[in-house]
Design a protein around this motif. Sequence first.
Motif: not given
Length: 284
Positions: A36, A103, A107, A111, A191
């Motif tokens: 990511t 995120g 994500i 991640g 985000q």
Amino acid sequence: MATVLSRLALLQPGTLAEALRLLRDEGPLVPLAGCTDVYVGLHFGSALGPRFLDIQRLRELRGIRLRGETLVIGAMATYAELIASPLLRRRLPILAEASRWVGSPQIQNRGTIGGNIANASPAGDTLPVLAVAEATVVLRSVDGERRVPFVSFYTGYRQTVLRPDELIVAVEVPPVEGRQWFRKVGTRAAQAISKVVMAAVRAPHPRIAIGSVAPTVVRVPRTEAALAGGTTIAEAQAVLMDEIQPIDDLRSTAVYRRRVSANLLAQFWSDTGRRGRARTPQPR
Ligand SMILES: Cc1cc2nc3c(=O)[nH]c(=O)nc-3n(C[C@H](O)[C@H](O)[C@H](O)COP(=O)(O)OP(=O)(O)OC[C@H]3O[C@@H](n4cnc5c(N)ncnc54)[C@H](O)[C@@H]3O)c2cc1C
């Protein structure tokens, strides 16, 4: 026809031993975990490549387990796995909370905690948690393993003690005594990279770590000592505002970050006090 991709190479070892040998013999190689952060670097032309080592298949880097009293979190543990782990929620609930703020679900599915640590952004959401939990980063190379206290892992802005022939294999967390607290302040719930992120533990000697207020995530020992010594929260806030060194950047200003850090400190203290509720707002 040669494209941008033509100059990129990807090695895909099946075991940790093979990966470490490739790092030693075929380096320099950039490890790829959930990709990511690396993908953003590739997209904007700032990736460290052009030769990459895919570590997704390394089962040795996966899992969340207990070894004796020590919580061992594999470097390839994703945020989704951290959030879903009953063991983590019992032992270190603020790491599950921090993961929820990262995120978006997409994500969180890709991640990894190892990527968050190695990427070394001062805004990484898991990093203050690992700092107050007094975690240890486990590094391995062909030559063997070494354990680095989390607070010694970063040497400057986006600089770490990780050598090019090493991988982060796990992070180890001893039992944490005291009420745990976490709070991220960003532009919006999902985000958003942190403007300020704080983790804290209400123990006889409180532990407090903050991200996005210095070149690396930091513990604030003067503020911790002030609170341990029985100072008022207003005095501790003044110590904290003097102790941190935030900067102006595209996400926020130093003045704002200093003020918010002081406000979070007061919030931590009242939420975890005798009558207070240890309450952390949920991202979504
Ligand atoms: C849209 C978006 C939103 C995001 N939101 C957040 C957020 O809210 N909070 C936050 O903290 N982060 C956020 N991030 C950043 C990123 O998702 C995290 O830092 C994530 O944990 C990186 O993990 P990864 O597995 O994807 O790492 P990768 O991208 O695969 O790798 C990142 C770096 O770490 C190195 N690396 C990875 N694993 C290892 C290992 N085991 N050993 C040695 N080196 C390793 C890689 O070589 C690379 O340099 C966001 C990213 C995007 C794209």
